[in-house]
Design an enzyme around this catalytic site. Structure first.
Site, PDB file in Angstrom:
ATOM      1  N   GLU A 165      41.597  12.329  -7.321  1.00 28.91           N
ATOM      2  CA  GLU A 165      41.887  13.654  -7.893  1.00 28.91           C
ATOM      3  C   GLU A 165      42.537  13.568  -9.273  1.00 28.91           C
ATOM      4  OE1 GLU A 165      44.222  15.711  -4.920  1.00 28.91           O
ATOM      5  OE2 GLU A 165      42.568  15.796  -3.497  1.00 28.91           O
ATOM      6  N   GLU A 364      37.714  13.760   1.430  1.00 30.79           N
ATOM      7  CA  GLU A 364      38.846  14.476   2.041  1.00 30.79           C
ATOM      8  C   GLU A 364      38.391  15.894   2.346  1.00 30.79           C
ATOM      9  OE1 GLU A 364      42.677  14.767  -0.014  1.00 30.79           O
ATOM     10  OE2 GLU A 364      42.486  12.691  -0.684  1.00 30.79           O
TER      11      GLU A 364
HETATM   12  O1  IFM Z   1      48.306  14.963   0.231  1.00 38.84           O
HETATM   13  C1  IFM Z   1      47.271  15.361  -0.631  1.00 38.84           C
HETATM   14  C2  IFM Z   1      46.561  14.148  -1.195  1.00 38.84           C
HETATM   15  O2  IFM Z   1      47.443  13.303  -1.866  1.00 38.84           O
HETATM   16  C3  IFM Z   1      45.468  14.575  -2.147  1.00 38.84           C
HETATM   17  N1  IFM Z   1      44.602  15.570  -1.580  1.00 38.84           N
HETATM   18  C4  IFM Z   1      45.228  16.709  -0.928  1.00 38.84           C
HETATM   19  C5  IFM Z   1      46.247  16.221   0.075  1.00 38.84           C
HETATM   20  C6  IFM Z   1      46.864  17.401   0.848  1.00 38.84           C
HETATM   21  O3  IFM Z   1      47.562  18.261   0.016  1.00 38.84           O
END
Ligand code: IFM
Length: 470
Positions: A165, A364
């Site tokens: 990200e 994710e």
């Molecule tokens: O915890 C975060 C992660 O570090 C990056 N993606 C979103 C998750 C949840 O907020």
């Protein structure tokens, strides 16, 4: 209705080093460690990153748990602030080397496909002090660190990612003051964004040099995609949504997949007087070092409109668009984020139609729940039926996209064991496995048992009321 996935589909979960390992034995602090030292009050319940899930010591137990729920893939990240002793010369810390090699070897033995990410918001503190990714020397140090990772673990890692990200620190640290160092500076943010992409491309370059004779080795970047939907068909709102997409999604996506930046985006930065410093040889590095596959984190879309009133604030991207509150949105009542499963299909189709149908996977997806202990049954098992429905709905749309030709090869949930999450600390729980913060005991949730059956059968049953629920 039964939903069946292609053979060899990857099923898994993701976490990161700074959110799961704890900081024992690290030769350096990272920016999050230091932020907690400076301002513990900024963190939920003042719980910092020292222990997290203590996977630094508990990884053998964690891998057994992964096997119990049949995960066939897993992502974590190496901590730059753990692996490298001398950040300038890239000397490798021997304890860290031993730890990661043992962790990764055990995953390999357990037949769990391993994706390793190199950077998950965790800039070593000394480098943050000299500007972090605002500083082009730090960009080069990242490439050196990446090289050390590839050299040290190339035999154990199945899939690599440079960063998780990368747009998030730009927003959180340099635009909106959510995270330390709480800067709001559009020009600096644009430079950090550009330098971050350059750092990614330089790491990919090191990878391609080192593994030039091994075509099986592949690398990506993990992008959080938050498609922007326009409020309505009014041209000004459509334009605003398109620009919001340019800033938060396409800037990184275009660079990583196509090795370029959209002219429309460049024109806006120019007009706003924030075009970053760049040169031709850097642009060549970005153009020539593209990813082999794409990894997408999807949580929620953006709802966007043009500015209702003339903008009079600071020079910020937000002068071009603003969020609007869509009355019909479905909200996760335990976290506050919108739930919109169909967007996963829209992302898949965008990748298919506009990004050469590059192979990709969901790296994710997940549902955070505050106060999740209240869903425990008498045996201490969290009854997270809401999470099971959430997964089913997202998988339904992902499956539809695959049937229509999307080249998606896997789905990983955030996260495996409830983990520490920056300023939110342990407020929102996301895991297949719950974590007792006092005892560090791990207990598989109902969703963990559900996913283990789904993985074994490579299929699941979805109820009619969950289909097309949007
Ligand atoms: O915890 C975060 C992660 O570090 C990056 N993606 C979103 C998750 C949840 O907020």
């Amino acid at each position: 209705m039964k939903i069946k996935f292609p053979e060899n589909f990857l099923w898994g979960a993701a976490t990161s080093g700074p959110q799961s390992e704890g900081s024992k034995d690290k030769p350096h602090l990272n920016v999050m460690d230091k932020w907690f030292q400076l301002h513990p009050e900024d963190f939920h319940n003042q719980v910092g990153p020292e222990i997290t899930c203590n996977s630094y010591e508990k990884y053998p137990e964690d891998i057994e748990l992964m096997q119990r729920i049949n995960l066939n893939s897993f992502r974590t990240s190496i901590q730059w602030s753990r692996l490298i002793d001398d950040l300038e010369t890239g000397t490798v810390n021997q304890k860290a080397l031993k730890y990661y090699r043992d962790y990764f070897s055990r995953l390999k033995k357990a037949n769990i496909k391993l994706m390793v990410n190199l950077y998950h918001f965790d800039m070593p503190w000394e480098l943050q002090e000299v500007g972090g990714f605002a500083n082009k020397h730090v960009v080069d140090l990242f490439a050196l660190y990446a090289k050390r990772c590839f050299e040290s673990f190339g035999d154990l890692v199945d899939m690599w990612s440079t960063m998780n990200e990368p747009i998030v620190p730009v927003e959180a640290q340099y635009l909106y003051k959510w995270w330390y160092p709480y800067i709001s500076d559009y020009k600096l943010a644009a430079q950090v964004g550009y330098n971050t992409i350059l750092a990614h491309a330089k790491a990919v370059k090191e990878f391609k040099i080192l593994f030039a004779n091994d075509s099986k080795k592949e690398i990506t970047v993990v992008l959080n995609l938050t498609p922007s939907y326009s409020k309505d068909d009014k041209p000004e709102n459509i334009k605003a949504a398109k620009l919001s997409d340019e800033f938060f999604n396409k800037s990184m996506l275009e660079a990583a997949v196509n090795g370029r930046f959209n002219q429309e985006f460049i024109d806006v930065l120019k007009a706003d007087n924030v075009l970053p410093e760049f040169n031709k040889s850097e642009l060549d590095i970005i153009a020539n070092n593209r990813i082999d596959f794409l990894a997408v984190n999807y949580y929620q879309p953006r709802r966007i409109q043009g500015r209702e009133k003339p903008y009079s604030g600071e020079n910020m991207p937000d002068k071009h668009f603003e969020n609007f509150d869509w009355a019909e949105k479905r909200i996760n009542p335990h976290r506050g984020w919108e739930i919109h499963p169909e967007t996963i299909y829209n992302i898949a189709m965008d990748i298919k139609n506009n990004y050469n149908n590059i192979k990709w996977f969901i790296s994710e997806n997940g549902m955070g729940v505050e106060g999740e202990e209240k869903f425990k049954n008498q045996d201490g098992v969290i009854q997270d039926d809401y999470r099971i429905d959430f997964i089913k709905e997202h998988l339904y749309w992902l499956h539809k996209a695959i049937q229509e030709g999307s080249n998606c090869f896997g789905y990983q949930m955030w996260t495996f064991i409830d983990c520490w999450s920056w300023a939110n600390s342990f407020k929102n729980r996301y895991g297949f496995v719950s974590l007792d913060l006092k005892t560090q005991a791990r207990t598989i949730k109902k969703s963990g048992t559900w996913i283990s059956n789904c993985i074994i059968n490579n299929e699941f049953e979805i109820e009619e009321n969950l289909v097309n629920k949007n």
